[in-house]
Design an enzyme around this catalytic site. Structure first.
Site, mmCIF file in Angstrom:
data_model
loop_
_atom_site.group_PDB
_atom_site.id
_atom_site.type_symbol
_atom_site.label_atom_id
_atom_site.label_comp_id
_atom_site.label_asym_id
_atom_site.label_seq_id
_atom_site.Cartn_x
_atom_site.Cartn_y
_atom_site.Cartn_z
ATOM 1 N N ILE A 45 0.858 -1.019 0.193
ATOM 2 C CA ILE A 45 -0.031 0.033 -0.071
ATOM 3 C C ILE A 45 0.926 1.122 0.016
ATOM 4 C CG2 ILE A 45 -0.279 0.237 2.608
ATOM 5 C CD1 ILE A 45 -2.851 0.910 -0.293
ATOM 6 N N LYS A 121 -5.442 1.657 7.869
ATOM 7 C CA LYS A 121 -6.156 0.926 8.590
ATOM 8 C C LYS A 121 -6.027 -0.385 8.574
ATOM 9 C CE LYS A 121 -8.097 -1.876 6.019
ATOM 10 N NZ LYS A 121 -7.612 -2.826 5.115
HETATM 11 P P1 NAP Z 1 2.648 -5.491 2.941
HETATM 12 O O1 NAP Z 1 2.745 -5.519 1.496
HETATM 13 O O2 NAP Z 1 2.827 -6.574 3.773
HETATM 14 O O3 NAP Z 1 3.557 -4.220 3.499
HETATM 15 C C1 NAP Z 1 3.669 -3.764 4.884
HETATM 16 C C2 NAP Z 1 5.086 -3.497 5.127
HETATM 17 O O4 NAP Z 1 5.449 -3.395 6.332
HETATM 18 C C3 NAP Z 1 6.014 -4.887 4.552
HETATM 19 O O5 NAP Z 1 6.577 -4.769 3.393
HETATM 20 C C4 NAP Z 1 7.240 -4.693 5.589
HETATM 21 O O6 NAP Z 1 8.464 -4.170 5.093
HETATM 22 C C5 NAP Z 1 6.724 -3.896 6.613
HETATM 23 N N1 NAP Z 1 6.514 -4.586 7.906
HETATM 24 C C6 NAP Z 1 6.970 -4.010 9.313
HETATM 25 N N2 NAP Z 1 6.557 -4.993 10.244
HETATM 26 C C7 NAP Z 1 6.212 -6.061 9.795
HETATM 27 C C8 NAP Z 1 5.661 -7.161 10.191
HETATM 28 N N3 NAP Z 1 5.530 -7.513 11.461
HETATM 29 N N4 NAP Z 1 5.211 -8.040 9.235
HETATM 30 C C9 NAP Z 1 5.057 -7.683 7.800
HETATM 31 N N5 NAP Z 1 5.630 -6.621 7.331
HETATM 32 C C10 NAP Z 1 6.002 -5.761 8.250
HETATM 33 O O7 NAP Z 1 1.128 -4.922 3.431
HETATM 34 P P2 NAP Z 1 0.226 -3.976 2.781
HETATM 35 O O8 NAP Z 1 -0.712 -4.499 2.129
HETATM 36 O O9 NAP Z 1 0.839 -2.703 2.443
HETATM 37 O O10 NAP Z 1 -0.582 -3.562 4.101
HETATM 38 C C11 NAP Z 1 -0.308 -2.639 5.223
HETATM 39 C C12 NAP Z 1 -1.322 -2.054 5.985
HETATM 40 O O11 NAP Z 1 -2.088 -1.334 4.748
HETATM 41 C C13 NAP Z 1 -2.320 -3.033 6.533
HETATM 42 O O12 NAP Z 1 -2.895 -2.697 7.674
HETATM 43 C C14 NAP Z 1 -3.472 -3.346 5.230
HETATM 44 O O13 NAP Z 1 -4.679 -3.345 5.844
HETATM 45 C C15 NAP Z 1 -3.207 -1.544 4.854
HETATM 46 N N6 NAP Z 1 -4.106 -1.536 3.272
HETATM 47 C C16 NAP Z 1 -3.369 -2.216 2.323
HETATM 48 C C17 NAP Z 1 -4.176 -2.233 1.233
HETATM 49 C C18 NAP Z 1 -3.787 -2.999 0.166
HETATM 50 O O14 NAP Z 1 -4.358 -3.088 -0.953
HETATM 51 N N7 NAP Z 1 -2.540 -3.916 0.041
HETATM 52 C C19 NAP Z 1 -5.033 -1.347 0.981
HETATM 53 C C20 NAP Z 1 -5.440 -0.355 1.859
HETATM 54 C C21 NAP Z 1 -4.879 -0.676 3.226
HETATM 55 P P3 NAP Z 1 9.836 -4.581 5.767
HETATM 56 O O15 NAP Z 1 10.069 -6.075 5.558
HETATM 57 O O16 NAP Z 1 10.774 -3.841 5.009
HETATM 58 O O17 NAP Z 1 9.748 -4.212 7.180
#
Ligand code: NAP
Length: 339
Positions: A45, A121
Site C-alpha cells: 500500500i 487501517k
Molecule cells: P505489506 O505489503 O505486507 O507491506 C507492509 C510492510 O510493512 C512490509 O513490506 C514490511 O516491510 C513492513 N513490516 C513491518 N513490520 C512488519 C511485520 N511484522 N510483518 C510484515 N511486514 C512488516 O502490507 P500492505 O498490503 O501494504 O498493508 C499494510 C497495511 O495497509 C495493512 O494494515 C493493510 O490493511 C493496509 N492496507 C492495505 C491495502 C492493500 O491493498 N494492500 C489497502 C489499504 C490498506 P519491511 O519488511 O521492509 O519491514
C-alpha cells in the site's frame, strides 16, 4: 529518470502552498511550508498509494522512509523508525503503513517524540491500544489520524446524504474479492491480528458506519477459518439497527473474476446501490455519482488539516464491529488455503 522522479517524490526543493489564511484582507498572502513527513513500512500500500500521493502533494514533503528490509529509490531509508527519527529531527509527522500488529509500538514512539501520526487501517491490533494512542496524542497536543480510506471514496458522502432521515427496510453488503490478487504472499494477514477476510471487510464496515443513519449491532455470524490458517477466509454476519432493520454482510476471499464491493439499501423511498467500493452510486437504477477514486489524496488532505489544527480523528466503530464478530461469531473450519 528513476522511479521516484516519475512519482514526483524526489523534488529538489520542497514545494510551497500559497495560503491566504490569517492575512486575508490585508492584501498579502503567506506561504504555508509543507509538513515534513516520513513513511514507515514500505510494502504494497505504501508503493501503490502513499508514495505517489505524497510525491504529488503540496501539503507534504516526503523526507525519509523506515522499513526493516525495503527502501525507496532516491529517498533516505532506515531499518527502523527510531533510526529515522534520530537521523531526521526535522520530521513533523509519520505515516504508518505496516501491518496492524506492532502499530502501537511505532505510533507510541512517534507521538512520544512529538510527531503527528497517520495510521493505515485497521488502526491497531486491538481496540485498547488505539484508545491509548488517542489519549497519548491528546496529551501531547499532536494529531492522530486513524484512517478509513474507503470512507474517502467519491460517492460515499452522497450515499450518506441520501440516506439521512430515510426509513430503511433492509441492507445487504457484499465484499467479495480474490485474496491472491490483492494480498499476494502476505503471511501476516493469516496470523492473529491480521484479520483475514476482515482486512477488506473492515472497509465495508467503515462505509456502513458512515452512511447508515442508525447505530447497528451484531446479532449472529459465522466465520470460516481454513484449517491451516489463524484468520477467516469468509464470513456471514447478521446485524440489526436500533429500529430493528436487518443488515446482512457477506465476506468472501475466493471470488475470482469481477470483484464485488457493494452496499444495497432498500428504503421506503427507493433502493440505493453503492458499488465499486464507493465509486458509483445508483438510486432505483439511475446513476447519481460515478468518479475515479482519489481516496489517498483526500486522506492526506485531511491529515494535513488535522496536523495544522492539532486535532485527531479516531473513530473505532469499524474495528469494534470486527472485534464483536470475533467475539460472537461461530467458528467453522474449511479447506486449507495455499497462496
Ligand atoms: P505489506 O505489503 O505486507 O507491506 C507492509 C510492510 O510493512 C512490509 O513490506 C514490511 O516491510 C513492513 N513490516 C513491518 N513490520 C512488519 C511485520 N511484522 N510483518 C510484515 N511486514 C512488516 O502490507 P500492505 O498490503 O501494504 O498493508 C499494510 C497495511 O495497509 C495493512 O494494515 C493493510 O490493511 C493496509 N492496507 C492495505 C491495502 C492493500 O491493498 N494492500 C489497502 C489499504 C490498506 P519491511 O519488511 O521492509 O519491514
Amino acid at each position: 529518470m528513476h522511479e521516484l522522479d516519475l512519482l514526483g517524490v524526489n523534488h529538489p526543493a520542497p514545494r510551497r502552498r500559497r495560503s491566504t489564511g490569517g492575512l486575508q484582507g490585508q492584501g498579502r498572502a503567506f506561504v504555508t511550508p509543507p509538513i515534513r513527513i516520513g513513511i514507515v513500512g514500505v510494502g504494497k500500500i505504501a508503493r501503490d498509494q502513499h508514495l505517489p500521493v505524497l510525491g504529488a502533494s503540496a501539503d507534504f514533503q516526503l523526507v525519509a522512509s523506515a522499513s526493516r528490509n525495503a527502501t525507496v529509490e532516491g529517498l533516505p531509508g532506515y531499518p527502523s523508525l527510531a533510526e529515522m527519527l534520530d537521523a531526521h529531527p526535522e520530521l513533523e509527522a509519520v505515516s504508518l503503513c505496516t501491518p496492524p500488529l506492532g502499530r502501537w509500538e511505532l505510533a507510541a514512539l512517534a507521538l512520544g517524540r512529538g510527531k503527528h501520526v497517520m495510521l493505515e487501517k485497521p488502526p491497531g491490533a486491538t481496540l485498547s491500544e488505539v484508545e491509548d494512542l488517542r489519549v497519548l496524542a491528546e496529551r501531547g497536543g499532536r494529531a492522530l489520524f486513524a484512517t478509513w480510506h474507503s470512507r474517502f471514496a467519491p460517492c460515499v458522502e452522497a450515499a450518506r446524504s441520501w440516506l439521512a432521515g430515510r426509513r430503511l427496510v433492509s441492507v445487504r453488503i457484499d465484499w467479495r474479492e480474490d485474496v491472491r490478487r490483492w494480498h499476494p504472499g502476505q503471511a501476516w494477514i493469516w496470523e492473529p491480528g491480521g484479520l483475514g477476510v476482515f482486512d477488506p471487510g473492515i472497509n465495508a464496515l467503515s462505509i456502513a458506519t458512515r452512511i447508515l443513519p442508525e447505530p447497528f449491532f451484531l446479532k449472529e455470524g459465522v466465520l470460516r477459518f481454513p484449517e491451516n490458517r489463524a484468520t477467516p477466509i469468509a464470513a456471514d454476519l447478521l446485524f440489526q439497527d436500533v429500529r430493528g432493520v436487518r443488515i446482512d454482510l457477506g465476506l468472501d476471499w475466493l471470488q475470482t473474476g469481477p470483484q464485488t464491493w457493494a452496499v444495497r439499501v432498500e428504503t421506503e423511498d427507493g433502493v440505493l446501490l453503492l458499488s465499486g467500493g464507493g465509486g458509483r452510486l445508483e438510486i432505483d437504477g439511475v446513476v447519481q455519482c460515478e468518479a475515479p477514486e482519489a481516496e489517498y489524496a483526500r486522506l492526506y488532505e485531511r491529515f494535513a488539516r488535522l496536523v495544522r489544527e492539532r486535532r485527531s480523528d479516531v473513530d473505532l466503530s469499524p474495528l469494534r464491529h470486527v472485534a464483536d464478530a470475533f467475539m460472537l461469531g461461530r467458528r467453522e473450519t474449511v479447506a486449507p488455503f495455499e497462496d
